[in-house]
Design an enzyme around this catalytic site. Structure first.
Site: not given
Ligand code: ZN
Length: 186
Positions: A49, A54, A103-104, A145-146, A149
């Site tokens: 995701g 991001q 997380c990225l 989570h997504e 953001h």
């Molecule tokens: Zn994340």
């Protein structure tokens, strides 16, 4: 279409509340290109995701996908590529579950995060039409989570016991495969 650089923790854009998109914007060439870039970047990073902030765009847009042949998530049901615009999360089952998240945008760290185990997400789809989806278990955590953001929230904010924050190496060494604790990464 392009792989775009990922913003990492400390970049103020990740802490902004993203603005909603209008229906006209959803259908615009600019947003279509942004969605394509998000998908390319997610695939390049092998994430499941990604949210627009991001890659530096503070708008309410996220994409998620768990490929059928996912090597990182072999025990997880596939989730077909989906685009979420202006999403809202409602808790359906407030009982908590804990997953080790990554997380990225928070490279090299994992943390045990407790979240409600059942949610509904109301959103606009790629065509600007209202849609909703219900999720429990692993996917409920992925959605929360997504979509966090888009409100400027990172998983580390939701770790209650910071002793349960680890480098990826130490997560694998000390915590992976302990009973009752599972892993997720977006
Ligand atoms: Zn994340």
């Amino acid at each position: 279409m392009a792989v775009r650089p990922l913003l990492t923790i400390g970049n103020p854009v990740l802490r902004q509340v993203a603005r909603p998109l209008t229906r006209d914007e959803i259908l615009s060439a600019e947003v279509r290109t942004l969605i394509d870039d998000m998908i390319d970047t997610m695939h390049h990073e092998e994430g499941i995701g990604i949210a627009a902030p991001q890659i530096g765009e503070s708008v309410q847009l996220a994409v998620m996908e768990i490929a059928v042949d996912s090597e990182r998530y072999p025990d997880t049901n596939p989730f077909e590529m989906a685009v979420f615009v202006n999403p809202r999360v409602s808790v359906l089952d407030a009982a908590e579950q804990g997953y080790w998240e990554g997380c990225l945008s928070v490279p090299g760290l994992r943390g045990l995060v407790h979240r409600p185990r059942g949610v509904r997400v109301d959103y606009l789809n790629l065509h600007g039409d209202p849609a909703s989806i219900v999720a429990d278990g692993f996917m409920a955590t992925v959605f929360q989570h997504e979509l966090d953001h888009l409100g400027g929230v990172l998983f580390i904010d939701r770790i209650r016991d910071t002793r349960m924050l680890a480098t990826t190496d130490n997560y694998v060494r000390f915590w992976l495969n302990r009973p009752g604790e599972q892993r997720t990464s977006e």
